[in-house]
Motif scaffolding. Structure first.
Motif, PDB file in Angstrom:
ATOM      1  N   LEU A 185     -42.766 -22.275 -73.720  1.00  0.00           N
ATOM      2  CA  LEU A 185     -42.045 -22.233 -72.457  1.00  0.00           C
ATOM      3  C   LEU A 185     -42.417 -20.992 -71.651  1.00  0.00           C
ATOM      4  O   LEU A 185     -42.265 -19.871 -72.143  1.00  0.00           O
ATOM      5  N   PRO A 186     -42.898 -21.147 -70.411  1.00  0.00           N
ATOM      6  CA  PRO A 186     -43.250 -19.988 -69.577  1.00  0.00           C
ATOM      7  C   PRO A 186     -42.000 -19.189 -69.164  1.00  0.00           C
ATOM      8  O   PRO A 186     -40.952 -19.758 -68.870  1.00  0.00           O
ATOM      9  N   ALA A 187     -42.131 -17.877 -69.122  1.00  0.00           N
ATOM     10  CA  ALA A 187     -41.012 -16.988 -68.782  1.00  0.00           C
ATOM     11  C   ALA A 187     -40.432 -17.279 -67.399  1.00  0.00           C
ATOM     12  O   ALA A 187     -39.237 -17.085 -67.181  1.00  0.00           O
ATOM     13  N   VAL A 188     -41.250 -17.756 -66.474  1.00  0.00           N
ATOM     14  CA  VAL A 188     -40.752 -18.046 -65.125  1.00  0.00           C
ATOM     15  C   VAL A 188     -39.605 -19.062 -65.168  1.00  0.00           C
ATOM     16  O   VAL A 188     -38.703 -19.023 -64.333  1.00  0.00           O
ATOM     17  N   LEU A 189     -39.608 -19.937 -66.165  1.00  0.00           N
ATOM     18  CA  LEU A 189     -38.544 -20.936 -66.265  1.00  0.00           C
ATOM     19  C   LEU A 189     -37.227 -20.328 -66.737  1.00  0.00           C
ATOM     20  O   LEU A 189     -36.156 -20.810 -66.390  1.00  0.00           O
ATOM     21  N   ILE A 190     -37.309 -19.242 -67.501  1.00  0.00           N
ATOM     22  CA  ILE A 190     -36.094 -18.525 -67.902  1.00  0.00           C
ATOM     23  C   ILE A 190     -35.419 -17.964 -66.650  1.00  0.00           C
ATOM     24  O   ILE A 190     -34.212 -18.101 -66.462  1.00  0.00           O
ATOM     25  N   ASN A 191     -36.200 -17.365 -65.791  1.00  0.00           N
ATOM     26  CA  ASN A 191     -35.659 -16.845 -64.527  1.00  0.00           C
ATOM     27  C   ASN A 191     -35.121 -17.972 -63.657  1.00  0.00           C
ATOM     28  O   ASN A 191     -34.081 -17.819 -63.009  1.00  0.00           O
ATOM     29  N   GLN A 192     -35.811 -19.100 -63.636  1.00  0.00           N
ATOM     30  CA  GLN A 192     -35.377 -20.228 -62.810  1.00  0.00           C
ATOM     31  C   GLN A 192     -34.004 -20.742 -63.243  1.00  0.00           C
ATOM     32  O   GLN A 192     -33.121 -20.950 -62.414  1.00  0.00           O
ATOM     33  N   VAL A 193     -33.820 -20.940 -64.546  1.00  0.00           N
ATOM     34  CA  VAL A 193     -32.554 -21.498 -65.017  1.00  0.00           C
ATOM     35  C   VAL A 193     -31.408 -20.502 -64.820  1.00  0.00           C
ATOM     36  O   VAL A 193     -30.284 -20.890 -64.492  1.00  0.00           O
ATOM     37  N   ALA A 194     -31.674 -19.216 -64.974  1.00  0.00           N
ATOM     38  CA  ALA A 194     -30.641 -18.201 -64.745  1.00  0.00           C
ATOM     39  C   ALA A 194     -30.262 -18.144 -63.263  1.00  0.00           C
ATOM     40  O   ALA A 194     -29.077 -18.075 -62.921  1.00  0.00           O
ATOM     41  N   ALA A 195     -31.246 -18.183 -62.384  1.00  0.00           N
ATOM     42  CA  ALA A 195     -30.960 -18.161 -60.941  1.00  0.00           C
ATOM     43  C   ALA A 195     -30.175 -19.397 -60.515  1.00  0.00           C
ATOM     44  O   ALA A 195     -29.292 -19.315 -59.659  1.00  0.00           O
ATOM     45  N   ASP A 196     -30.483 -20.529 -61.125  1.00  0.00           N
ATOM     46  CA  ASP A 196     -29.761 -21.760 -60.794  1.00  0.00           C
ATOM     47  C   ASP A 196     -28.289 -21.647 -61.182  1.00  0.00           C
ATOM     48  O   ASP A 196     -27.408 -22.059 -60.423  1.00  0.00           O
ATOM     49  N   LEU A 197     -28.007 -21.047 -62.336  1.00  0.00           N
ATOM     50  CA  LEU A 197     -26.609 -20.878 -62.742  1.00  0.00           C
ATOM     51  C   LEU A 197     -25.898 -19.893 -61.821  1.00  0.00           C
ATOM     52  O   LEU A 197     -24.746 -20.109 -61.437  1.00  0.00           O
ATOM     53  N   ALA A 198     -26.566 -18.825 -61.438  1.00  0.00           N
ATOM     54  CA  ALA A 198     -25.963 -17.858 -60.517  1.00  0.00           C
ATOM     55  C   ALA A 198     -25.625 -18.522 -59.178  1.00  0.00           C
ATOM     56  O   ALA A 198     -24.617 -18.188 -58.553  1.00  0.00           O
ATOM     57  N   HIS A 199     -26.448 -19.472 -58.768  1.00  0.00           N
ATOM     58  CA  HIS A 199     -26.256 -20.154 -57.483  1.00  0.00           C
ATOM     59  C   HIS A 199     -25.181 -21.250 -57.546  1.00  0.00           C
ATOM     60  O   HIS A 199     -24.504 -21.500 -56.557  1.00  0.00           O
ATOM     61  N   HIS A 200     -25.010 -21.901 -58.668  1.00  0.00           N
ATOM     62  CA  HIS A 200     -24.065 -23.025 -58.795  1.00  0.00           C
ATOM     63  C   HIS A 200     -22.818 -22.580 -59.555  1.00  0.00           C
ATOM     64  O   HIS A 200     -22.721 -22.728 -60.767  1.00  0.00           O
TER      65      HIS A 200
END
Length: 173
Positions: free
Chosen positions: A25-40
């Motif tokens: 799993l690329p690290a960029v996806l870790i940031n993506q899922v965390a940002a999505d939770l912060a937004h929702h």
């Protein structure tokens, strides 16, 4: 939940769990899922999906499928082919011409710490036990899970011994 407690994480702290069957799993996806939770804010959990590429993947019980609503919230996760296209019952070849993509769940979650503190106290849910999918416990008890499409290829997951051999070969390069 244990890590959140040991580290004294508080209510809105975000915790990302990359499951062991996703070693590429690329690290960029870790940031993506965390940002999505912060937004929702209304989501207790966020995770990712990617489109399935063929009918064989749709029918593979080792690949977890997900159906999302118009706002990207999970409706259901399953090892079965969902959504089920009744006109194509038992016709895998016809699925290759279907315009609605089937979605593969990517094995990573972001949680709010307050949800983790509650989750381990929730009783197991019948759908969770039937499917062997822990995220169904959250849905069963009324928690929302938001999904977004993975920004990049999530890499090769390990669901079978054949997958393990392929990933070992990939990582040995």
């Amino acid at each position: 939940a244990e890590v959140a407690q040991l580290r004294a994480f508080h209510g809105d702290d975000l915790v990302v769990n990359v499951q062991g069957d996703e070693p590429c799993l690329p690290a960029v996806l870790i940031n993506q899922v965390a940002a999505d939770l912060a937004h929702h804010r209304e989501a207790a959990i966020t995770t990712l999906y990617s489109p399935l590429e063929n009918a064989e993947q749709v029918f593979d019980p080792n690949i977890v499928k997900v159906v999302v609503d118009a706002k990207g919230y999970a409706m259901y996760f399953s090892r079965a082919p969902i959504p089920w296209l009744r006109e194509h019952f038992n016709n895998k070849q016809a699925l290759n011409n279907v315009t609605m993509p089937h979605l593969k769940h990517v094995g990573m979650y972001a949680y709010r710490a307050d949800f983790l503190h509650r989750y381990h106290e929730l009783p197991p849910a019948p759908p969770e036990q039937f499917e062997s999918l822990e995220q169904l416990r959250a849905l069963y008890h009324g928690n929302r899970i938001h999904l977004t499409e993975a920004q990049v290829d999530p890499g090769h997951g390990v669901d079978t011994e054949q997958d393990l051999l392929a990933v070992e070969a990939l990582l040995s390069q």
